[in-house]
Enzyme design. Structure first.
Site, PDB file in Angstrom:
ATOM      1  N   SER A  61       0.798  -1.225   0.000  1.00 57.59           N
ATOM      2  CA  SER A  61       0.000   0.000   0.000  1.00 57.59           C
ATOM      3  C   SER A  61       0.834   1.279   0.000  1.00 57.59           C
ATOM      4  CB  SER A  61      -0.961   0.018   1.194  1.00 57.59           C
ATOM      5  OG  SER A  61      -0.273   0.239   2.401  1.00 57.59           O
ATOM      6  N   LYS A  98       1.255   4.447   6.898  1.00 61.66           N
ATOM      7  CA  LYS A  98       0.508   5.276   5.950  1.00 61.66           C
ATOM      8  C   LYS A  98       0.929   6.741   6.104  1.00 61.66           C
ATOM      9  CE  LYS A  98      -2.537   2.096   4.569  1.00 61.66           C
ATOM     10  NZ  LYS A  98      -1.708   0.942   4.829  1.00 61.66           N
TER      11      LYS A  98
END
Length: 144
Positions: A61, A98
């Site tokens: 991701s 993230k």
């Protein structure tokens, strides 16, 4: 989703290696200009040893940010996270890596943003068990 496994670092040992002080990304410099210094990873790259940990990244991701499966993230828990930082978050009993998006704080939520279009942002509100566990200050990548 990129997850991360956390490891405590041992910063008492010296990790001194040779360092070429300037490597040009344009035209090569003459060999006569080559000189080297030494770098101690613990001294030169770890600002807060008592609050620094390593995390092994699992997943894709964050590939758009250059963080790939198997990379090592160097995480400093003493650094205050700012909007746009790459963080390790603890959310609902899981760690993830993230970008931190604080732009919606006044609307009652924040977001964790992936760096891969295959994944959606994670919306965090007051109902979530959430903590910014640390800020990623370095990544270590194996090329071969």
């Amino acid at each position: 989703m990129a997850k991360i496994k956390i490891f405590e670092g041992n910063f008492e040992e010296r990790l001194q290696e040779q360092l070429a002080p300037s490597i040009k990304a344009g035209f090569p410099s003459p060999a006569d200009d080559y000189s080297h210094e030494s770098i101690d990873f613990n001294r030169d790259m770890i600002a807060h040893p008592e609050s620094t940990f390593y995390g092994k990244v699992a997943g894709d991701s964050m590939t758009g940010a250059g963080i790939d499966d198997g990379d090592i993230a160097v995480i400093d828990r003493s650094v205050e996270a700012s909007d746009g930082d790459i963080i390790v978050a603890y959310i609902n009993e899981e760690f993830t890596i993230k970008f931190l998006d604080l732009k919606h704080r006044d609307e009652g939520y924040i977001q964790l943003l992936p760096a891969n279009d295959k994944y959606q942002p994670i919306r965090i509100d007051s109902l979530d068990d959430f903590e910014v566990w640390g800020v990623v200050v370095w990544t270590i990548k194996k090329w071969k």
